[in-house]
Scaffold this motif. Sequence first.
Motif, PDB file in Angstrom:
ATOM      1  N   VAL A 108      32.885  35.164  31.300  1.00  0.00           N
ATOM      2  CA  VAL A 108      31.610  35.900  31.236  1.00  0.00           C
ATOM      3  C   VAL A 108      30.517  34.861  31.007  1.00  0.00           C
ATOM      4  O   VAL A 108      30.458  34.221  29.951  1.00  0.00           O
ATOM      5  CB  VAL A 108      31.627  36.926  30.082  1.00  0.00           C
ATOM      6  N   VAL A 110      26.335  33.492  32.093  1.00  0.00           N
ATOM      7  CA  VAL A 110      25.038  33.594  32.782  1.00  0.00           C
ATOM      8  C   VAL A 110      24.347  32.234  32.625  1.00  0.00           C
ATOM      9  O   VAL A 110      24.353  31.647  31.524  1.00  0.00           O
ATOM     10  CB  VAL A 110      24.165  34.725  32.166  1.00  0.00           C
ATOM     11  N   ARG A 116      19.255  36.272  28.611  1.00  0.00           N
ATOM     12  CA  ARG A 116      18.378  37.211  27.893  1.00  0.00           C
ATOM     13  C   ARG A 116      17.516  38.048  28.816  1.00  0.00           C
ATOM     14  O   ARG A 116      16.406  38.433  28.474  1.00  0.00           O
ATOM     15  CB  ARG A 116      17.494  36.480  26.873  1.00  0.00           C
ATOM     16  N   ARG A 117      17.998  38.285  30.037  1.00  0.00           N
ATOM     17  CA  ARG A 117      17.261  39.170  30.951  1.00  0.00           C
ATOM     18  C   ARG A 117      18.101  40.377  31.316  1.00  0.00           C
ATOM     19  O   ARG A 117      17.815  41.059  32.291  1.00  0.00           O
ATOM     20  CB  ARG A 117      16.908  38.424  32.241  1.00  0.00           C
ATOM     21  N   GLY A 118      19.180  40.599  30.615  1.00  0.00           N
ATOM     22  CA  GLY A 118      20.006  41.779  30.874  1.00  0.00           C
ATOM     23  C   GLY A 118      21.080  41.563  31.931  1.00  0.00           C
ATOM     24  O   GLY A 118      21.787  42.503  32.293  1.00  0.00           O
ATOM     25  N   GLY A 120      23.874  39.584  31.803  1.00  0.00           N
ATOM     26  CA  GLY A 120      25.217  39.638  31.217  1.00  0.00           C
ATOM     27  C   GLY A 120      25.652  41.076  31.005  1.00  0.00           C
ATOM     28  O   GLY A 120      26.774  41.467  31.351  1.00  0.00           O
ATOM     29  N   ARG A 121      24.744  41.871  30.468  1.00  0.00           N
ATOM     30  CA  ARG A 121      25.071  43.272  30.208  1.00  0.00           C
ATOM     31  C   ARG A 121      25.376  44.010  31.523  1.00  0.00           C
ATOM     32  O   ARG A 121      26.373  44.740  31.614  1.00  0.00           O
ATOM     33  CB  ARG A 121      23.913  43.947  29.464  1.00  0.00           C
ATOM     34  N   ASN A 147      30.524  33.161  18.188  1.00  0.00           N
ATOM     35  CA  ASN A 147      29.655  33.467  19.338  1.00  0.00           C
ATOM     36  C   ASN A 147      29.087  34.881  19.138  1.00  0.00           C
ATOM     37  O   ASN A 147      29.533  35.857  19.748  1.00  0.00           O
ATOM     38  CB  ASN A 147      30.453  33.360  20.639  1.00  0.00           C
ATOM     39  N   TYR A 154      29.817  42.687  23.531  1.00  0.00           N
ATOM     40  CA  TYR A 154      31.076  43.395  23.772  1.00  0.00           C
ATOM     41  C   TYR A 154      31.200  44.620  22.865  1.00  0.00           C
ATOM     42  O   TYR A 154      31.672  45.672  23.294  1.00  0.00           O
ATOM     43  CB  TYR A 154      32.270  42.454  23.548  1.00  0.00           C
ATOM     44  N   ARG A 156      28.803  46.459  21.658  1.00  0.00           N
ATOM     45  CA  ARG A 156      27.926  47.546  22.134  1.00  0.00           C
ATOM     46  C   ARG A 156      28.497  48.216  23.378  1.00  0.00           C
ATOM     47  O   ARG A 156      28.192  49.364  23.662  1.00  0.00           O
ATOM     48  CB  ARG A 156      26.515  47.011  22.395  1.00  0.00           C
TER      49      ARG A 156
HETATM   50  C1  LIG Z   1      26.988  35.769  26.535  1.00  0.00           C
HETATM   51  C2  LIG Z   1      26.089  35.739  27.770  1.00  0.00           C
HETATM   52  C3  LIG Z   1      26.972  35.964  29.000  1.00  0.00           C
HETATM   53  C4  LIG Z   1      25.063  36.858  27.683  1.00  0.00           C
HETATM   54  O1  LIG Z   1      24.345  36.892  28.909  1.00  0.00           O
HETATM   55  P1  LIG Z   1      22.800  37.366  28.980  1.00  0.00           P
HETATM   56  O2  LIG Z   1      22.488  37.624  30.391  1.00  0.00           O
HETATM   57  O3  LIG Z   1      21.970  36.394  28.260  1.00  0.00           O
HETATM   58  O4  LIG Z   1      22.899  38.706  28.144  1.00  0.00           O
HETATM   59  P2  LIG Z   1      21.873  39.907  28.216  1.00  0.00           P
HETATM   60  O5  LIG Z   1      20.495  39.415  28.551  1.00  0.00           O
HETATM   61  O6  LIG Z   1      22.437  40.991  29.062  1.00  0.00           O
HETATM   62  O7  LIG Z   1      21.879  40.346  26.706  1.00  0.00           O
HETATM   63  C5  LIG Z   1      22.927  41.079  26.163  1.00  0.00           C
HETATM   64  C6  LIG Z   1      22.567  41.388  24.742  1.00  0.00           C
HETATM   65  O8  LIG Z   1      22.631  40.187  23.971  1.00  0.00           O
HETATM   66  C7  LIG Z   1      21.378  39.926  23.354  1.00  0.00           C
HETATM   67  N1  LIG Z   1      21.146  38.492  23.440  1.00  0.00           N
HETATM   68  C8  LIG Z   1      21.314  37.709  24.533  1.00  0.00           C
HETATM   69  N2  LIG Z   1      21.049  36.441  24.218  1.00  0.00           N
HETATM   70  C9  LIG Z   1      20.698  36.432  22.909  1.00  0.00           C
HETATM   71  C10 LIG Z   1      20.331  35.395  22.009  1.00  0.00           C
HETATM   72  N3  LIG Z   1      20.271  34.131  22.393  1.00  0.00           N
HETATM   73  N4  LIG Z   1      20.067  35.763  20.738  1.00  0.00           N
HETATM   74  C11 LIG Z   1      20.152  37.026  20.327  1.00  0.00           C
HETATM   75  N5  LIG Z   1      20.497  38.052  21.146  1.00  0.00           N
HETATM   76  C12 LIG Z   1      20.764  37.734  22.420  1.00  0.00           C
HETATM   77  C13 LIG Z   1      20.348  40.684  24.166  1.00  0.00           C
HETATM   78  O9  LIG Z   1      19.231  41.031  23.399  1.00  0.00           O
HETATM   79  C14 LIG Z   1      21.140  41.899  24.605  1.00  0.00           C
HETATM   80  O10 LIG Z   1      21.137  42.860  23.576  1.00  0.00           O
HETATM   81  P3  LIG Z   1      21.085  44.435  23.955  1.00  0.00           P
HETATM   82  O11 LIG Z   1      22.379  44.734  24.639  1.00  0.00           O
HETATM   83  O12 LIG Z   1      20.922  45.102  22.639  1.00  0.00           O
HETATM   84  O13 LIG Z   1      19.912  44.599  24.856  1.00  0.00           O
HETATM   85  C15 LIG Z   1      25.324  34.388  27.872  1.00  0.00           C
HETATM   86  O14 LIG Z   1      24.658  34.161  26.662  1.00  0.00           O
HETATM   87  C16 LIG Z   1      26.213  33.180  28.185  1.00  0.00           C
HETATM   88  O15 LIG Z   1      26.522  32.896  29.342  1.00  0.00           O
HETATM   89  N6  LIG Z   1      26.604  32.446  27.143  1.00  0.00           N
HETATM   90  C17 LIG Z   1      27.413  31.221  27.313  1.00  0.00           C
HETATM   91  C18 LIG Z   1      28.836  31.560  27.731  1.00  0.00           C
HETATM   92  C19 LIG Z   1      29.491  32.520  26.751  1.00  0.00           C
HETATM   93  O16 LIG Z   1      29.448  32.307  25.553  1.00  0.00           O
HETATM   94  N7  LIG Z   1      30.139  33.567  27.301  1.00  0.00           N
HETATM   95  C20 LIG Z   1      30.897  34.520  26.507  1.00  0.00           C
HETATM   96  C21 LIG Z   1      32.300  34.048  26.402  1.00  0.00           C
HETATM   97  S1  LIG Z   1      33.358  35.184  25.577  1.00  0.00           S
END
Ligand SMILES: CC(C)(COP(=O)(O)OP(=O)(O)OC[C@H]1O[C@@H](n2cnc3c(N)ncnc32)[C@H](O)[C@@H]1OP(=O)(O)O)[C@@H](O)C(=O)NCCC(=O)NCCS
Length: 332
Positions: A108, A110, A116-118, A120-121, A147, A154, A156
């Motif tokens: 998973v 991004v 932080r643009r939605g 991942g969700r 993390n 996950y 939520r």
């Molecule tokens: C985890 C990851 C996939 C999330 O992707 P993303 O596109 O940034 O996530 P989203 O924008 O859809 O945000 C999902 C939720 O996390 C929150 N969020 C995302 N980044 C955040 C940050 N840096 N700090 C706090 N909250 C955060 C958002 O507010 C959102 O909350 P909501 O569901 O209440 O609206 C991304 O941070 C990533 O690639 N991380 C590195 C790899 C990793 O750790 N993967 C998971 C392995 S298990």
Amino acid sequence: MIAATLRTQAASGLRRVDLGRDLAAIADLIELCFQSSMDAGGRATVNEMRSLSRMGPLLGLMALGDDMLKGIGQGFVWEEAGRVMGNVTLFPARVPPELGPVTVVANVAVHPDLQRRGIGRQLMETSLEALRASGTRCAILQVDHDNDVARRLYERLGFKPERTWHQWRRGPSQSVPSRGATAPRLTLRPANRWREEYALAERVFPQARGGLGWQRPLHPREFTRSPWQAVLEGLGGTTVERWIVLDVDRIVGALWARTSLTAGQTQLTLIVHPDWQGRLEDTLINYAIRRLAADYRPLAVEHPADDLAATLALERYGFVKRRTLQHMRLDF
Ligand SMILES: CC(C)(COP(=O)(O)OP(=O)(O)OC[C@H]1O[C@@H](n2cnc3c(N)ncnc32)[C@H](O)[C@@H]1OP(=O)(O)O)[C@@H](O)C(=O)NCCC(=O)NCCS
């Protein structure tokens, strides 16, 4: 329903993986997003993905017999201006058929520029909807315990924590301890006593908390093998040795050592009766190190982080904690 979701999301860049087109880009994305936690095995997988991406039209065919390719091909990507910027992989879990189908959610990721643009969700929601529609019974994943962003995402989406596990490793060049003078004796576990060992494991590794570890549900297949399965495993280079500690005639501790040609390490499993916790761990670990010293392979242990006695014993014997992972599960 999924088709409709994908149609509306296609404009914003979410689509199914196209292996031939996306594999190298997914490898790059995984390497970038997981650079801080990637181990040698992860790096080897990323390199393998890059080599495979050069196979052209043969890839689709290869995916039929390769779980890694199959999983990546069943996943989703987020594309932005023609570049792969987000990914989810959906592997079939290696669990006994009667427990399945179970799917592993992995990779998973991004791109940092688009986090932080939605995205991942959306990737996760679409993946879960696809799994639900496909009849998958449950989805499992592992996430680094610190993390918080991924863990909260996950949660939520409905995932529940099962248990947190430490991954330990001890290099083959570390010193071999001497046998404790008063240590209880280990004996080979007779094949016909597997049910007693299973009953003990039910107490310390309940299935409700994920069983014996990652993709190791509490199931007889972990404890016993038909002669035919043993032959097949042997041909594939896998051996499992099992020892027990008896209190009079009751099994109070067990130690397994699984070695395979491809793994490059010996995987240990420690099982200690709750009444004996804090009294047997040293014995089991000491025995494993001495017994396996001649193999010159690293020893690896995946063990619950909530078992303080085992944690302290592993540290005493020079095991190094490599990662702490929370296992999570979503039942459909
Ligand atoms: C985890 C990851 C996939 C999330 O992707 P993303 O596109 O940034 O996530 P989203 O924008 O859809 O945000 C999902 C939720 O996390 C929150 N969020 C995302 N980044 C955040 C940050 N840096 N700090 C706090 N909250 C955060 C958002 O507010 C959102 O909350 P909501 O569901 O209440 O609206 C991304 O941070 C990533 O690639 N991380 C590195 C790899 C990793 O750790 N993967 C998971 C392995 S298990």
